[in-house]
Design a protein around this motif. Structure first.
Motif, PDB file in Angstrom:
ATOM      1  N   LEU A 159      17.750  51.935 -19.687  1.00 52.33           N
ATOM      2  CA  LEU A 159      18.235  53.085 -19.004  1.00 52.33           C
ATOM      3  C   LEU A 159      17.555  54.624 -19.147  1.00 52.33           C
ATOM      4  O   LEU A 159      18.471  55.376 -19.030  1.00 52.33           O
ATOM      5  N   VAL A 160      16.116  54.866 -19.422  1.00 53.77           N
ATOM      6  CA  VAL A 160      15.466  56.136 -19.338  1.00 53.77           C
ATOM      7  C   VAL A 160      14.041  56.274 -18.621  1.00 53.77           C
ATOM      8  O   VAL A 160      13.536  55.695 -19.143  1.00 53.77           O
ATOM      9  N   ARG A 161      14.139  57.185 -17.326  1.00 50.60           N
ATOM     10  CA  ARG A 161      13.183  56.774 -17.063  1.00 50.60           C
ATOM     11  C   ARG A 161      12.225  57.494 -17.523  1.00 50.60           C
ATOM     12  O   ARG A 161      10.647  57.832 -17.484  1.00 50.60           O
ATOM     13  N   THR A 162      12.715  59.030 -18.017  1.00 51.18           N
ATOM     14  CA  THR A 162      12.105  59.826 -18.861  1.00 51.18           C
ATOM     15  C   THR A 162      12.877  60.797 -20.541  1.00 51.18           C
ATOM     16  O   THR A 162      13.979  60.660 -19.767  1.00 51.18           O
ATOM     17  N   LEU A 163      11.708  61.029 -20.845  1.00 51.21           N
ATOM     18  CA  LEU A 163      12.175  61.171 -22.246  1.00 51.21           C
ATOM     19  C   LEU A 163      12.154  63.191 -22.421  1.00 51.21           C
ATOM     20  O   LEU A 163      11.011  62.898 -22.573  1.00 51.21           O
ATOM     21  N   THR A 164      12.496  64.123 -22.766  1.00 49.66           N
ATOM     22  CA  THR A 164      12.481  65.290 -23.264  1.00 49.66           C
ATOM     23  C   THR A 164      13.474  65.226 -24.432  1.00 49.66           C
ATOM     24  O   THR A 164      15.082  65.510 -24.091  1.00 49.66           O
ATOM     25  N   LEU A 165      12.517  65.595 -25.276  1.00 53.70           N
ATOM     26  CA  LEU A 165      13.253  66.383 -27.019  1.00 53.70           C
ATOM     27  C   LEU A 165      13.208  67.187 -27.361  1.00 53.70           C
ATOM     28  O   LEU A 165      11.446  68.448 -27.150  1.00 53.70           O
ATOM     29  N   LEU A 277       8.588  64.013 -22.982  1.00 52.16           N
ATOM     30  CA  LEU A 277       8.270  65.852 -22.989  1.00 52.16           C
ATOM     31  C   LEU A 277       9.408  66.414 -24.781  1.00 52.16           C
ATOM     32  O   LEU A 277       9.916  65.754 -24.396  1.00 52.16           O
ATOM     33  N   LEU A 278       7.897  66.449 -25.390  1.00 53.45           N
ATOM     34  CA  LEU A 278       8.553  67.772 -26.845  1.00 53.45           C
ATOM     35  C   LEU A 278       8.471  68.107 -26.547  1.00 53.45           C
ATOM     36  O   LEU A 278       7.128  69.092 -26.167  1.00 53.45           O
ATOM     37  N   VAL A 279       9.137  69.972 -27.185  1.00 59.48           N
ATOM     38  CA  VAL A 279       9.172  71.107 -27.059  1.00 59.48           C
ATOM     39  C   VAL A 279       9.707  71.689 -28.651  1.00 59.48           C
ATOM     40  O   VAL A 279       9.739  71.492 -28.760  1.00 59.48           O
ATOM     41  N   TYR A 280       8.427  72.267 -28.986  1.00 53.99           N
ATOM     42  CA  TYR A 280       8.596  72.897 -30.545  1.00 53.99           C
ATOM     43  C   TYR A 280       7.946  74.284 -30.088  1.00 53.99           C
ATOM     44  O   TYR A 280       8.025  75.317 -29.503  1.00 53.99           O
ATOM     45  N   GLY A 281       9.464  75.421 -30.956  1.00 58.59           N
ATOM     46  CA  GLY A 281       9.799  76.987 -31.046  1.00 58.59           C
ATOM     47  C   GLY A 281       8.569  76.808 -32.515  1.00 58.59           C
ATOM     48  O   GLY A 281       9.085  76.360 -33.625  1.00 58.59           O
ATOM     49  N   ARG A 294       2.858  65.784 -34.871  1.00 58.98           N
ATOM     50  CA  ARG A 294       3.520  64.399 -35.893  1.00 58.98           C
ATOM     51  C   ARG A 294       4.190  63.813 -34.598  1.00 58.98           C
ATOM     52  O   ARG A 294       3.821  62.195 -34.256  1.00 58.98           O
ATOM     53  N   ALA A 295       5.224  64.429 -33.640  1.00 58.08           N
ATOM     54  CA  ALA A 295       6.269  63.419 -32.840  1.00 58.08           C
ATOM     55  C   ALA A 295       5.358  63.481 -31.809  1.00 58.08           C
ATOM     56  O   ALA A 295       5.290  62.100 -31.373  1.00 58.08           O
ATOM     57  N   ALA A 296       4.278  63.628 -31.346  1.00 54.61           N
ATOM     58  CA  ALA A 296       3.175  63.604 -29.997  1.00 54.61           C
ATOM     59  C   ALA A 296       2.025  62.370 -30.514  1.00 54.61           C
ATOM     60  O   ALA A 296       2.990  61.958 -29.451  1.00 54.61           O
ATOM     61  N   ALA A 297       2.378  62.285 -31.778  1.00 60.26           N
ATOM     62  CA  ALA A 297       1.792  60.850 -31.995  1.00 60.26           C
ATOM     63  C   ALA A 297       2.400  59.947 -32.526  1.00 60.26           C
ATOM     64  O   ALA A 297       1.721  58.420 -32.281  1.00 60.26           O
ATOM     65  N   ALA A 298       3.668  59.979 -32.244  1.00 57.38           N
ATOM     66  CA  ALA A 298       4.556  59.112 -32.394  1.00 57.38           C
ATOM     67  C   ALA A 298       4.878  58.203 -31.470  1.00 57.38           C
ATOM     68  O   ALA A 298       4.996  57.192 -31.173  1.00 57.38           O
ATOM     69  N   ASP A 301       3.239  57.673 -25.299  1.00 58.68           N
ATOM     70  CA  ASP A 301       3.864  58.816 -23.891  1.00 58.68           C
ATOM     71  C   ASP A 301       4.347  59.772 -24.038  1.00 58.68           C
ATOM     72  O   ASP A 301       5.086  59.612 -23.334  1.00 58.68           O
ATOM     73  N   SER A 302       2.881  60.867 -24.385  1.00 62.05           N
ATOM     74  CA  SER A 302       3.550  62.058 -24.573  1.00 62.05           C
ATOM     75  C   SER A 302       2.562  63.441 -24.645  1.00 62.05           C
ATOM     76  O   SER A 302       1.993  63.208 -24.015  1.00 62.05           O
TER      77      SER A 302
END
Length: 344
Positions: A159-165, A277-281, A294-298, A301-302
């Protein structure tokens, strides 16, 4: 309020703004979709094909717009589909986007079973996507919605083509001090007690407190955007179930942090196959900036976008920067698919 000051405990009420006090310069359609035991509100920019609304069979028969792949946006704890009103128009030429109000939030009534767990919210997203027939989608989530999206991507990769968090609510061993009041909402009765203690507070005061917690710089909110957020907060306060929903949802989110084994959110992250894609402020007071690496390592494909001046809701604070990063993710996904087709 600077990022080093302690928040008023009032900010525990809604950890994500109820509306999107950023850009609101694009018209939207809002429709209702009914599934068994659920009624969901779905928001989309004007110009995309919209389902007729009304029952599960109408959840999305029209499919994605010509030349655009479908996308689904999932808000955080206390938020709503309005949180995406600044970002969705910036991506409308690339994706056929929809934002949903999770059960009990925005204009969606509580679920019939009263289950607000992260897993239950993930099942809601899966049920909607299955009923709509729009998958695989570009799935985009913020805060609690990021945890929900992670579970969806791990459980249903089809169900998921790409994931952005964006500032995903993944477990932290040492949570931010500013996040502690939100965690206290998980204690039974706290939500209603908070409601009684603050019954004399105006929607304007509540909104300022939430924006001070969630924005890196609340001064970026326009007067029009602030008034929009106040109006939505005032509407929410009239709902008889607001404090029960917040209490149960906060408890469910805290409980999700304690799960072990395959149900642990970090284990789920490792199972995600979709490009992520991981976005952090850098000024996020609810999800620690130190969790970005840590999230980028988990996620296998990030890619990582860090916005030093952003807080917890980068899609509202810096929608243009987030949109550019999402576009880059989509471009890379297209390149990967083309390369794979060439090898075959």
């Amino acid at each position: 309020m600077s990022s080093t000051e302690s928040p008023d405990t009032a900010t525990a009420a809604l950890p994500v703004p109820p509306a999107g006090p950023g850009r609101r310069d694009a018209a939207e359609t809002v429709r209702t979709v009914t599934l068994t035991g659920l009624t969901l509100t779905v928001r989309a920019p004007v110009g995309r094909p919209a389902g007729r609304g009304g029952d599960a069979d109408d959840a999305g028969e029209d499919g994605a717009g010509p030349g655009r792949e479908p996308a689904l946006f999932v808000h955080g704890l206390g938020g709503s589909s309005l949180n995406w009103s600044g970002l969705m128009p910036l991506l409308a030429d690339r994706v056929d986007g929809e934002a949903i109000d999770l059960p009990g939030f925005g204009q969606s009534p509580p679920p019939a079973d009263g289950n607000y767990s992260v897993s239950a919210q993930a099942r809601v997203v899966i049920r909607y996507l299955d009923a709509a027939g729009r998958g695989p989608v570009h799935l985009i989530g913020n805060s609690m919605g990021g945890a929900v999206a992670t579970r969806v991507a791990a459980a249903r990769p089809d169900l998921v083509r790409t994931l952005t968090l964006i500032s995903p609510a993944l477990p932290e061993l040492r949570p931010q001090l500013a996040a502690v009041p939100t965690a206290l909402l998980a204690v039974p009765g706290t939500g209603r007690l908070f409601g009684r203690l603050t019954r004399d507070w105006t929607p304007e005061r509540r909104t300022r407190e939430v924006l001070a917690l969630c924005y890196g710089d609340p001064g970026r909110v326009s007067p029009e955007g602030f008034n929009s957020a106040v109006d939505e907060y005032a509407r929410r306060l009239e709902l008889p179930y607001i404090w029960e929903v917040m209490e149960r949802s906060a408890r469910a989110l805290v409980n999700s942090y304690t799960l072990g084994g395959q149900h642990n959110l970090w284990r789920q992250a490792e199972r995600v196959l979709a490009p992520t894609l991981l976005v952090y402020g850098g000024r996020d007071r609810l999800v620690s900036f130190r969790m970005a690496r840590r999230a980028a390592a988990a996620f296998r494909d990030s890619r990582l976008l860090t916005l030093p001046e952003a807080g917890h809701v980068a899609m509202m604070e810096y929608p243009e920067a987030v949109a550019r990063a999402v576009r880059d993710l989509l471009d890379c996904e297209v390149t990967d698919v083309t390369a794979e087709a060439g090898r075959s």
